[in-house]
Design a protein around this motif. Structure first.
Motif, PDB file in Angstrom:
ATOM      1  N   ILE A 173       0.849  -1.201   0.000  1.00  0.00           N
ATOM      2  CA  ILE A 173       0.000   0.000   0.000  1.00  0.00           C
ATOM      3  C   ILE A 173       0.880   1.246   0.000  1.00  0.00           C
ATOM      4  N   TRP A 190       0.728   4.092  -2.871  1.00  0.00           N
ATOM      5  CA  TRP A 190      -0.088   5.173  -2.306  1.00  0.00           C
ATOM      6  C   TRP A 190      -0.254   6.351  -3.257  1.00  0.00           C
ATOM      7  N   TYR A 223      -3.714   1.456  -4.985  1.00  0.00           N
ATOM      8  CA  TYR A 223      -3.470   0.564  -3.860  1.00  0.00           C
ATOM      9  C   TYR A 223      -4.702  -0.234  -3.435  1.00  0.00           C
ATOM     10  N   SER A 224      -5.757  -0.271  -4.267  1.00  0.00           N
ATOM     11  CA  SER A 224      -6.979  -0.966  -3.862  1.00  0.00           C
ATOM     12  C   SER A 224      -6.774  -2.469  -3.680  1.00  0.00           C
ATOM     13  N   LEU A 272      -4.968  -3.266  -0.474  1.00  0.00           N
ATOM     14  CA  LEU A 272      -5.867  -2.905   0.624  1.00  0.00           C
ATOM     15  C   LEU A 272      -6.894  -4.012   0.864  1.00  0.00           C
TER      16      LEU A 272
END
Length: 185
Positions: A109, A113, A127-128, A131
């Protein structure tokens, strides 16, 4: 007045055997699917399997991302994904496995970012995905592996708020230490 002999009593437990089995199957599906994906990502990094880049390219790309030495950090990331993923697949030492994966995803992440959660530019990686993986790992840290696992019924099996919180804390500390080492080296 009612006759006590004719009254029915509600079930003493809110969970039926079917619900317990369904929860166990749900955790099995989550663990095997998620853990298998994590292990495959690690195998891509370390061995070049599943159309991966392999160890040398992985270590070179970690150098380029500022993780110096890339050999150390690239190998650590690949091993973390492979070992953490396999432990999750088997439901073995689940809080530790979840902590390993979560710490790795916190670093992923951090790297992604700047791309944002959902980048408008399709050439930019957001970064999904890490995450979502971090959320899954944290969830498994708290719930435990379920009844269809190598941890189930063993004296070392751990789950719940204390163990989940400890796993998250270990992951955050490990991730922060990695980021400090990245900045210092």
């Amino acid at each position: 007045m009612t006759d006590t002999a004719t009254r029915t009593t509600p079930a003493t437990s809110p969970s039926t055997t079917d619900e317990v089995t369904a929860a166990g199957i749900g955790l099995l599906v989550l663990r095997v699917g998620f853990g298998g994906l994590m292990a495959a990502y690690g195998a891509q990094k370390l061995f070049g399997w599943f159309n991966g880049m392999g160890w040398q390219t992985t270590t070179d790309s970690f150098e380029a991302m500022g993780y110096n030495p890339g050999v150390l950090f690239g190998t650590l990331a690949g091993l973390s994904e492979l070992v953490g993923g396999l432990l999750l697949v088997f439901g073995l030492f689940t809080p530790l496995a979840a902590a390993i994966v979560l710490g790795t995803m916190i670093n992923a992440i951090n790297v992604l970012w700047a791309g944002g959660l959902f980048p408008a530019d399709p050439s930019v990686t957001g970064y999904s995905t890490p995450l979502v993986y971090a959320i899954a790992a944290a969830g498994l840290a708290f719930t435990g592996p379920g009844r269809f696992s190598l941890d189930a019924g063993r004296p070392w099996a751990r789950q719940g708020v204390v163990w989940g919180g400890a796993a998250v804390a270990v992951a955050v500390v490990a991730a922060v230490l990695t980021l400090i080492l990245k900045a210092a080296l």
